[in-house]
Design a protein around this motif. Structure first.
Motif, PDB file in Angstrom:
ATOM      1  N   ALA A  40      17.556 -23.877  -8.402  1.00 37.98           N
ATOM      2  CA  ALA A  40      16.783 -25.749  -7.440  1.00 37.98           C
ATOM      3  C   ALA A  40      16.326 -25.703  -6.788  1.00 37.98           C
ATOM      4  O   ALA A  40      15.079 -26.481  -6.951  1.00 37.98           O
ATOM      5  CB  ALA A  40      18.136 -26.378  -6.642  1.00 37.98           C
ATOM      6  N   THR A  41      15.084 -24.824  -6.532  1.00 39.06           N
ATOM      7  CA  THR A  41      14.459 -24.264  -5.407  1.00 39.06           C
ATOM      8  C   THR A  41      12.966 -24.650  -6.431  1.00 39.06           C
ATOM      9  O   THR A  41      12.177 -24.849  -6.244  1.00 39.06           O
ATOM     10  CB  THR A  41      14.049 -23.251  -4.779  1.00 39.06           C
ATOM     11  OG1 THR A  41      14.899 -23.061  -3.776  1.00 39.06           O
ATOM     12  CG2 THR A  41      12.587 -22.388  -3.921  1.00 39.06           C
ATOM     13  N   HIS A  42      13.162 -23.862  -8.090  1.00 36.65           N
ATOM     14  CA  HIS A  42      11.989 -23.905  -8.871  1.00 36.65           C
ATOM     15  C   HIS A  42      12.110 -25.063  -9.171  1.00 36.65           C
ATOM     16  O   HIS A  42      10.746 -25.174  -9.818  1.00 36.65           O
ATOM     17  CB  HIS A  42      12.040 -23.027  -9.522  1.00 36.65           C
ATOM     18  CG  HIS A  42      11.850 -21.198  -9.126  1.00 36.65           C
ATOM     19  ND1 HIS A  42      10.931 -20.375  -9.632  1.00 36.65           N
ATOM     20  CD2 HIS A  42      13.224 -20.086  -9.700  1.00 36.65           C
ATOM     21  CE1 HIS A  42      11.188 -19.555  -8.831  1.00 36.65           C
ATOM     22  NE2 HIS A  42      11.902 -18.871  -8.957  1.00 36.65           N
ATOM     23  N   GLU A  43      12.872 -26.066  -9.479  1.00 29.35           N
ATOM     24  CA  GLU A  43      12.588 -27.309 -10.442  1.00 29.35           C
ATOM     25  C   GLU A  43      12.220 -28.208  -8.941  1.00 29.35           C
ATOM     26  O   GLU A  43      11.392 -29.124  -9.597  1.00 29.35           O
ATOM     27  CB  GLU A  43      14.321 -27.352 -10.024  1.00 29.35           C
ATOM     28  CG  GLU A  43      14.611 -28.954 -10.868  1.00 29.35           C
ATOM     29  CD  GLU A  43      15.875 -29.403 -11.473  1.00 29.35           C
ATOM     30  OE1 GLU A  43      16.262 -30.520 -11.026  1.00 29.35           O
ATOM     31  OE2 GLU A  43      17.004 -28.659 -11.829  1.00 29.35           O
ATOM     32  N   LEU A  44      12.055 -27.431  -7.729  1.00 29.48           N
ATOM     33  CA  LEU A  44      12.049 -28.889  -6.962  1.00 29.48           C
ATOM     34  C   LEU A  44      10.283 -28.447  -6.308  1.00 29.48           C
ATOM     35  O   LEU A  44       9.529 -29.207  -6.698  1.00 29.48           O
ATOM     36  CB  LEU A  44      12.610 -28.531  -5.625  1.00 29.48           C
ATOM     37  CG  LEU A  44      11.874 -29.032  -4.251  1.00 29.48           C
ATOM     38  CD1 LEU A  44      12.405 -30.211  -4.068  1.00 29.48           C
ATOM     39  CD2 LEU A  44      12.225 -29.184  -2.907  1.00 29.48           C
ATOM     40  N   GLU A  45       9.812 -27.440  -6.844  1.00 31.23           N
ATOM     41  CA  GLU A  45       8.518 -26.148  -7.131  1.00 31.23           C
ATOM     42  C   GLU A  45       8.090 -27.566  -8.099  1.00 31.23           C
ATOM     43  O   GLU A  45       6.668 -28.365  -7.918  1.00 31.23           O
ATOM     44  CB  GLU A  45       8.504 -26.046  -6.958  1.00 31.23           C
ATOM     45  CG  GLU A  45       8.675 -24.733  -5.987  1.00 31.23           C
ATOM     46  CD  GLU A  45       8.699 -23.307  -5.679  1.00 31.23           C
ATOM     47  OE1 GLU A  45       8.910 -22.646  -6.572  1.00 31.23           O
ATOM     48  OE2 GLU A  45       8.984 -22.119  -4.401  1.00 31.23           O
TER      49      GLU A  45
ATOM     50  N   SER B 106      23.569 -17.995  -4.738  1.00 33.06           N
ATOM     51  CA  SER B 106      21.660 -17.781  -4.671  1.00 33.06           C
ATOM     52  C   SER B 106      21.277 -17.434  -5.688  1.00 33.06           C
ATOM     53  O   SER B 106      20.110 -18.617  -5.789  1.00 33.06           O
ATOM     54  CB  SER B 106      21.588 -16.041  -4.430  1.00 33.06           C
ATOM     55  OG  SER B 106      22.470 -15.612  -2.930  1.00 33.06           O
TER      56      SER B 106
ATOM     57  N   ASP C 104      20.580 -21.321  -6.332  1.00 30.96           N
ATOM     58  CA  ASP C 104      19.551 -21.528  -5.212  1.00 30.96           C
ATOM     59  C   ASP C 104      18.194 -22.204  -5.655  1.00 30.96           C
ATOM     60  O   ASP C 104      17.453 -22.615  -5.509  1.00 30.96           O
ATOM     61  CB  ASP C 104      20.026 -21.132  -3.691  1.00 30.96           C
ATOM     62  CG  ASP C 104      19.408 -22.026  -2.798  1.00 30.96           C
ATOM     63  OD1 ASP C 104      18.650 -22.449  -2.493  1.00 30.96           O
ATOM     64  OD2 ASP C 104      18.498 -20.442  -2.491  1.00 30.96           O
ATOM     65  N   GLU C 105      18.003 -20.341  -6.151  1.00 31.47           N
ATOM     66  CA  GLU C 105      16.553 -20.170  -6.471  1.00 31.47           C
ATOM     67  C   GLU C 105      16.115 -21.371  -8.082  1.00 31.47           C
ATOM     68  O   GLU C 105      14.611 -21.697  -7.861  1.00 31.47           O
ATOM     69  CB  GLU C 105      16.569 -18.667  -7.311  1.00 31.47           C
ATOM     70  CG  GLU C 105      15.509 -18.157  -7.723  1.00 31.47           C
ATOM     71  CD  GLU C 105      15.276 -16.618  -7.942  1.00 31.47           C
ATOM     72  OE1 GLU C 105      15.197 -16.523  -9.306  1.00 31.47           O
ATOM     73  OE2 GLU C 105      16.493 -16.004  -7.464  1.00 31.47           O
TER      74      GLU C 105
END
Length: 161
Positions: free
Chosen positions: A116-121, A110, A113-114
């Motif tokens: 990676a989500t911040h990196e993508l944003e 988790s 995943d969080e």
């Protein structure tokens, strides 16, 4: 930070095992379905009780020896597939892992995943900023190009007079 770290790769392996298990179960279902079809089509009629005689033979039935050989092959194939499924189930993660270890892995996944989500944003924000910068530069080039063209036309008109 690279989102495809060792844990992410391990998850990929686990998902691959689940896919293999699903495919193996599908294969076994297909084997069972085909086996029933074979037994239905190729079984010879046999008198089960003396009171009920066989009145019609199956025209497509296999010889008794062929039928016996083929049904043994079918049974062996089904057993082999069942053993393959058992082995895949035993190799799944979590079968031999404690609940607390599974929860720790879930928390770690988790967090990854969080991140990676911040990196993508962030990459999305940078891409939008670059797009605005490029759009502004292209607009400026287009505006300057129009001014140079009209200046060149004016200079050409003056020299003709």
């Amino acid at each position: 930070m690279n989102a495809a770290g060792p844990t992410a790769q391990a998850v990929g392996v686990h998902i691959d095992r689940v896919t293999q298990l699903q495919d193996s179960i599908d294969d076994q279902c297909q084997m069972l379905f085909n086996s029933l079809g074979y037994l239905h089509r190729k079984a010879g009629m046999v008198q089960v009780t003396p009171d009920i005689p066989v009145t019609q033979q199956n025209a497509n039935s296999a010889s008794a020896e062929e039928f016996k050989t083929r049904t043994r092959e079918i049974a062996n194939d089904i057993c082999r597939q069942a053993k393959k499924i058992d082995a895949l189930i035993d190799s799944l993660p979590g079968v031999s892992v404690s609940k607390s270890d599974q929860e720790k892995e879930f928390v770690e996944l988790s967090k990854e995943d969080e991140a990676a989500t911040h990196e993508l944003e962030e990459a999305g924000r940078e891409a939008r900023a670059l797009l605005q910068e490029i759009s502004g530069t292209l607009k400026e080039i287009a505006d300057n190009s129009g001014k140079q063209t009209s200046s060149a036309s004016a200079a050409s008109d003056i020299s003709r007079q």
